[in-house]
Design a protein around this motif. Structure first.
Motif, short mmCIF file in Angstrom:
data_model
loop_
_atom_site.label_atom_id
_atom_site.label_comp_id
_atom_site.label_asym_id
_atom_site.label_seq_id
_atom_site.Cartn_x
_atom_site.Cartn_y
_atom_site.Cartn_z
N HIS A 22 0.82 -1.20 0.00
CA HIS A 22 0.00 0.00 0.00
C HIS A 22 0.86 1.26 0.00
O HIS A 22 2.02 1.25 0.38
CB HIS A 22 -0.89 0.04 1.25
CG HIS A 22 -2.02 -0.92 1.22
ND1 HIS A 22 -3.06 -0.83 0.33
CD2 HIS A 22 -2.29 -2.01 2.00
CE1 HIS A 22 -3.92 -1.81 0.54
NE2 HIS A 22 -3.48 -2.54 1.55
N GLY A 28 -0.62 2.49 -4.39
CA GLY A 28 0.13 1.25 -4.36
C GLY A 28 1.63 1.47 -4.53
O GLY A 28 2.09 2.56 -4.85
N TYR A 187 -0.28 -1.20 -9.86
CA TYR A 187 -1.30 -2.21 -10.10
C TYR A 187 -1.26 -2.73 -11.53
O TYR A 187 -1.58 -3.90 -11.79
CB TYR A 187 -2.68 -1.64 -9.79
CG TYR A 187 -2.83 -1.21 -8.35
CD1 TYR A 187 -2.48 -2.05 -7.30
CD2 TYR A 187 -3.31 0.07 -8.03
CE1 TYR A 187 -2.60 -1.65 -5.98
CE2 TYR A 187 -3.43 0.48 -6.71
CZ TYR A 187 -3.08 -0.38 -5.69
OH TYR A 187 -3.20 0.03 -4.38
N LYS A 215 -5.08 -5.06 -7.57
CA LYS A 215 -5.45 -4.10 -6.52
C LYS A 215 -6.39 -4.74 -5.51
O LYS A 215 -6.22 -4.60 -4.29
CB LYS A 215 -6.10 -2.86 -7.15
CG LYS A 215 -6.48 -1.80 -6.14
CD LYS A 215 -7.08 -0.58 -6.83
CE LYS A 215 -7.44 0.50 -5.81
NZ LYS A 215 -8.01 1.69 -6.48
#
Length: 247
Positions: A22, A28, A187, A215
């Protein structure tokens, strides 16, 4: 095979995996996982400008998910050896947003040697550049679209590069000049790893549905509240303390 929590994954010595974590901005963070010569599992990731990290999984506090690359044995063996070379040879990798250096940022010995027109790599393009350096091509970058959202992200990057004491004004200007609305997200890199290797290099349209899958799988294995207890938000560890990291 879908992404699974790295600490519980079935990665074995010789594997190379795309890993995701995260960031506080919800964008991300990405890297590569591999076993080193001591058979210890590590995460190699570009945290921020001149801050390439090669961390032992046993010592990280963040929650990461991993998806091992399904390459043919010979290609996987070569890539694993190359990742170890890159990890040993480099620490000062530039953070930048243009696509021009992805194909030629690392030489055959694993040294960071970007083209003159490259401003650097992001957390997502760094693993891709490593793979490209070993003739592994998951993505067809020519199919990636430019968007206004990505232009705004480029301005965001420049703003926080400016506030990083170790970043020169010339480097910030170089990054600013490369804002074209192009971006590979963490992602999307994760999505490319989920695409069947027979379909590599994968187009943007092929990768996009798998990007959402990656994700979702990160959110499932590492629930969002986890990031509030993380000791670092990925990708920009060298940012000013007031700056929230964004991949």
């Amino acid at each position: 095979m879908p992404f699974a929590e790295l600490q519980k994954s079935r990665l074995k010595n010789g594997d190379v995996a795309v890993v995701l974590s995260h960031s506080r901005m919800g964008q991300g963070h990405a890297g590569l996982a591999y076993y080193d010569e001591n058979q210890e599992l590590r995460i190699l990731h570009l945290s921020w400008h001149h801050d390439l990290k090669n961390e032992l999984v046993s010592q990280v506090k963040e929650c990461w998910v991993a998806n091992s690359l399904k390459l043919k044995p010979y290609s996987l063996k070569r890539l694993h050896a190359y990742v170890m070379l890159v990890a040993k040879q480099n620490k000062l990798v530039n953070y930048g947003i243009d696509f021009s250096g992805i194909k030629n940022s690392f030489d055959p010995a694993g040294r960071y040697s970007p083209p003159k027109d490259s401003d650097g790599l992001t957390c997502a393009t760094f693993p891709l550049a490593v793979m490209f350096g070993c003739a592994v091509f998951p993505i067809n970058l020519e199919t990636w679209p430019a968007t206004e959202e990505n232009r705004k992200w480029g301005e965001f990057v420049c703003r926080y590069l400016t506030e990083t004491p170790t970043v020169t004004a010339d480097h910030v200007e170089s990054v600013r000049n490369h804002i074209q609305g192009l971006r590979l997200t963490p992602y999307e890199l994760g999505g490319a790893s989920l695409v069947n290797v027979k379909d590599w290099p994968a187009s943007y349209n092929k990768v996009s549905p798998f990007a959402q899958v990656s994700k979702d799988q990160l959110g499932k294995s590492c629930p969002w509240p986890f990031i509030h207890s993380a000791r670092r938000e990925p990708q920009v560890a060298a940012m000013p303390k007031a700056a929230a990291r964004q991949a």
